[in-house]
Motif scaffolding. Structure first.
Motif, PDB file in Angstrom:
ATOM      1  N   PRO A  21       0.793  -1.233   0.000  1.00 26.03           N
ATOM      2  CA  PRO A  21       0.000   0.000   0.000  1.00 26.03           C
ATOM      3  C   PRO A  21       0.828   1.287   0.000  1.00 26.03           C
ATOM      4  O   PRO A  21       0.270   2.371   0.121  1.00 26.03           O
ATOM      5  CB  PRO A  21      -0.812  -0.127   1.294  1.00 26.03           C
ATOM      6  CG  PRO A  21       0.094  -0.889   2.209  1.00 26.03           C
ATOM      7  CD  PRO A  21       0.823  -1.871   1.309  1.00 26.03           C
ATOM      8  N   HIS A  23       2.090   3.291  -2.095  1.00 26.66           N
ATOM      9  CA  HIS A  23       1.768   4.375  -3.019  1.00 26.66           C
ATOM     10  C   HIS A  23       0.267   4.521  -3.281  1.00 26.66           C
ATOM     11  O   HIS A  23      -0.125   5.162  -4.254  1.00 26.66           O
ATOM     12  CB  HIS A  23       2.520   4.163  -4.344  1.00 26.66           C
ATOM     13  CG  HIS A  23       3.987   4.105  -4.160  1.00 26.66           C
ATOM     14  ND1 HIS A  23       4.782   3.185  -4.799  1.00 26.66           N
ATOM     15  CD2 HIS A  23       4.823   4.845  -3.394  1.00 26.66           C
ATOM     16  CE1 HIS A  23       6.036   3.364  -4.432  1.00 26.66           C
ATOM     17  NE2 HIS A  23       6.091   4.355  -3.576  1.00 26.66           N
ATOM     18  N   ARG A  24      -0.548   3.946  -2.423  1.00 26.00           N
ATOM     19  CA  ARG A  24      -2.001   3.990  -2.629  1.00 26.00           C
ATOM     20  C   ARG A  24      -2.497   5.423  -2.835  1.00 26.00           C
ATOM     21  O   ARG A  24      -3.290   5.682  -3.732  1.00 26.00           O
ATOM     22  CB  ARG A  24      -2.736   3.349  -1.459  1.00 26.00           C
ATOM     23  CG  ARG A  24      -4.246   3.337  -1.629  1.00 26.00           C
ATOM     24  CD  ARG A  24      -4.967   2.811  -0.404  1.00 26.00           C
ATOM     25  NE  ARG A  24      -4.659   1.437  -0.106  1.00 26.00           N
ATOM     26  CZ  ARG A  24      -5.361   0.384  -0.530  1.00 26.00           C
ATOM     27  NH1 ARG A  24      -6.419   0.578  -1.291  1.00 26.00           N
ATOM     28  NH2 ARG A  24      -5.020  -0.833  -0.193  1.00 26.00           N
ATOM     29  N   ALA A  25      -2.011   6.368  -2.053  1.00 25.17           N
ATOM     30  CA  ALA A  25      -2.480   7.754  -2.148  1.00 25.17           C
ATOM     31  C   ALA A  25      -2.092   8.397  -3.477  1.00 25.17           C
ATOM     32  O   ALA A  25      -2.768   9.304  -3.952  1.00 25.17           O
ATOM     33  CB  ALA A  25      -1.926   8.577  -0.989  1.00 25.17           C
ATOM     34  N   GLN A  26      -1.008   7.921  -4.103  1.00 26.54           N
ATOM     35  CA  GLN A  26      -0.554   8.488  -5.367  1.00 26.54           C
ATOM     36  C   GLN A  26      -1.208   7.825  -6.578  1.00 26.54           C
ATOM     37  O   GLN A  26      -0.977   8.251  -7.706  1.00 26.54           O
ATOM     38  CB  GLN A  26       0.965   8.360  -5.467  1.00 26.54           C
ATOM     39  CG  GLN A  26       1.666   9.158  -4.384  1.00 26.54           C
ATOM     40  CD  GLN A  26       3.158   9.035  -4.498  1.00 26.54           C
ATOM     41  OE1 GLN A  26       3.716   9.358  -5.529  1.00 26.54           O
ATOM     42  NE2 GLN A  26       3.783   8.574  -3.429  1.00 26.54           N
ATOM     43  N   PRO A  28      -4.798   7.131  -7.227  1.00 26.85           N
ATOM     44  CA  PRO A  28      -6.260   7.075  -7.142  1.00 26.85           C
ATOM     45  C   PRO A  28      -6.834   6.406  -8.392  1.00 26.85           C
ATOM     46  O   PRO A  28      -6.292   6.524  -9.488  1.00 26.85           O
ATOM     47  CB  PRO A  28      -6.674   8.543  -7.042  1.00 26.85           C
ATOM     48  CG  PRO A  28      -5.528   9.319  -7.566  1.00 26.85           C
ATOM     49  CD  PRO A  28      -4.292   8.492  -7.331  1.00 26.85           C
ATOM     50  N   ARG A  29      -7.909   5.697  -8.182  1.00 25.87           N
ATOM     51  CA  ARG A  29      -8.531   4.912  -9.253  1.00 25.87           C
ATOM     52  C   ARG A  29      -8.775   5.738 -10.517  1.00 25.87           C
ATOM     53  O   ARG A  29      -8.518   5.265 -11.616  1.00 25.87           O
ATOM     54  CB  ARG A  29      -9.841   4.323  -8.723  1.00 25.87           C
ATOM     55  CG  ARG A  29     -10.551   3.442  -9.687  1.00 25.87           C
ATOM     56  CD  ARG A  29     -11.831   2.883  -9.052  1.00 25.87           C
ATOM     57  NE  ARG A  29     -12.459   1.981  -9.962  1.00 25.87           N
ATOM     58  CZ  ARG A  29     -12.056   0.738 -10.198  1.00 25.87           C
ATOM     59  NH1 ARG A  29     -11.012   0.248  -9.581  1.00 25.87           N
ATOM     60  NH2 ARG A  29     -12.683  -0.022 -11.068  1.00 25.87           N
ATOM     61  N   LYS A  31      -7.163   8.250 -11.756  1.00 24.47           N
ATOM     62  CA  LYS A  31      -5.923   8.495 -12.503  1.00 24.47           C
ATOM     63  C   LYS A  31      -5.455   7.219 -13.208  1.00 24.47           C
ATOM     64  O   LYS A  31      -5.052   7.253 -14.367  1.00 24.47           O
ATOM     65  CB  LYS A  31      -4.816   9.009 -11.582  1.00 24.47           C
ATOM     66  CG  LYS A  31      -4.972  10.452 -11.223  1.00 24.47           C
ATOM     67  CD  LYS A  31      -3.746  10.956 -10.480  1.00 24.47           C
ATOM     68  CE  LYS A  31      -3.871  12.422 -10.163  1.00 24.47           C
ATOM     69  NZ  LYS A  31      -2.667  12.929  -9.487  1.00 24.47           N
ATOM     70  N   ALA A 106       4.197   9.104  -9.172  1.00 18.98           N
ATOM     71  CA  ALA A 106       2.951   8.920  -9.926  1.00 18.98           C
ATOM     72  C   ALA A 106       3.199   9.006 -11.430  1.00 18.98           C
ATOM     73  O   ALA A 106       2.593   8.257 -12.204  1.00 18.98           O
ATOM     74  CB  ALA A 106       1.909   9.946  -9.496  1.00 18.98           C
TER      75      ALA A 106
END
Length: 156
Positions: A21, A23-26, A28-29, A31, A106
């Motif tokens: 997890p 890079h989960r914040a970088q 987003p679905r 994107k 990202a």
């Protein structure tokens, strides 16, 4: 021109999984969907799995007989009329490469997702220079269209 609609992007069914997890914040679905759809030439069902070094290494060894974690692995199951594939991205490798390339993480994911999506559709760069040039040109076109970097600036 007024009244002319841009070409519709192919439909995409996306499963986005984070075994790692970090890079989960970088990622987003919306994107991830945008990046993959930019490279899709037909409707697709794609699973994207972000993994750690151990899983990345194991899969690369099992399927490519290479004993290291690589940035992206593409498992393509169908090209036409539907693109069906799994894209496996190794978070620690992506982060290391992004740092070396002086890119935001990202942005590097965007490149690798476009790259993997092209592989899933039969594009290749391993054995044929002409095919490699065509794939690299397509990647560059897509990434520039997304407002991102040219991944092959030294080849122009």
């Amino acid at each position: 021109m007024a009244g002319v609609k841009p070409a519709a992007k192919p439909e995409l069914s996306l499963s986005l999984q984070f075994a790692d997890p970090a890079h989960r914040a970088q990622l987003p679905r919306h994107k991830v969907m945008r990046w993959i759809r930019a490279a899709l030439e037909a409707p697709g069902e794609i699973t994207v799995r972000i993994v750690g070094e151990e899983e990345g290494r194991r899969l690369n060894h099992e399927f490519r007989h290479k004993d290291y974690a690589t940035n992206v692995l593409t498992f393509d199951y169908e090209h036409e009329p539907l693109v069906m594939a799994d894209l496996i991205l190794c978070a620690p490798v992506v982060e290391k490469e992004a740092r070396e390339l002086k890119l935001p993480v990202a942005d590097h994911y965007a490149h690798l997702l476009v790259h993997g999506t092209l592989h899933a559709q039969g594009y290749d760069h391993e054995d044929d220079d002409v095919e490699a040039e065509a794939m690299e040109a397509r990647e560059t076109q897509i990434l520039l269209g997304l407002g991102l970097h040219d991944p092959y600036p030294d080849k122009r």
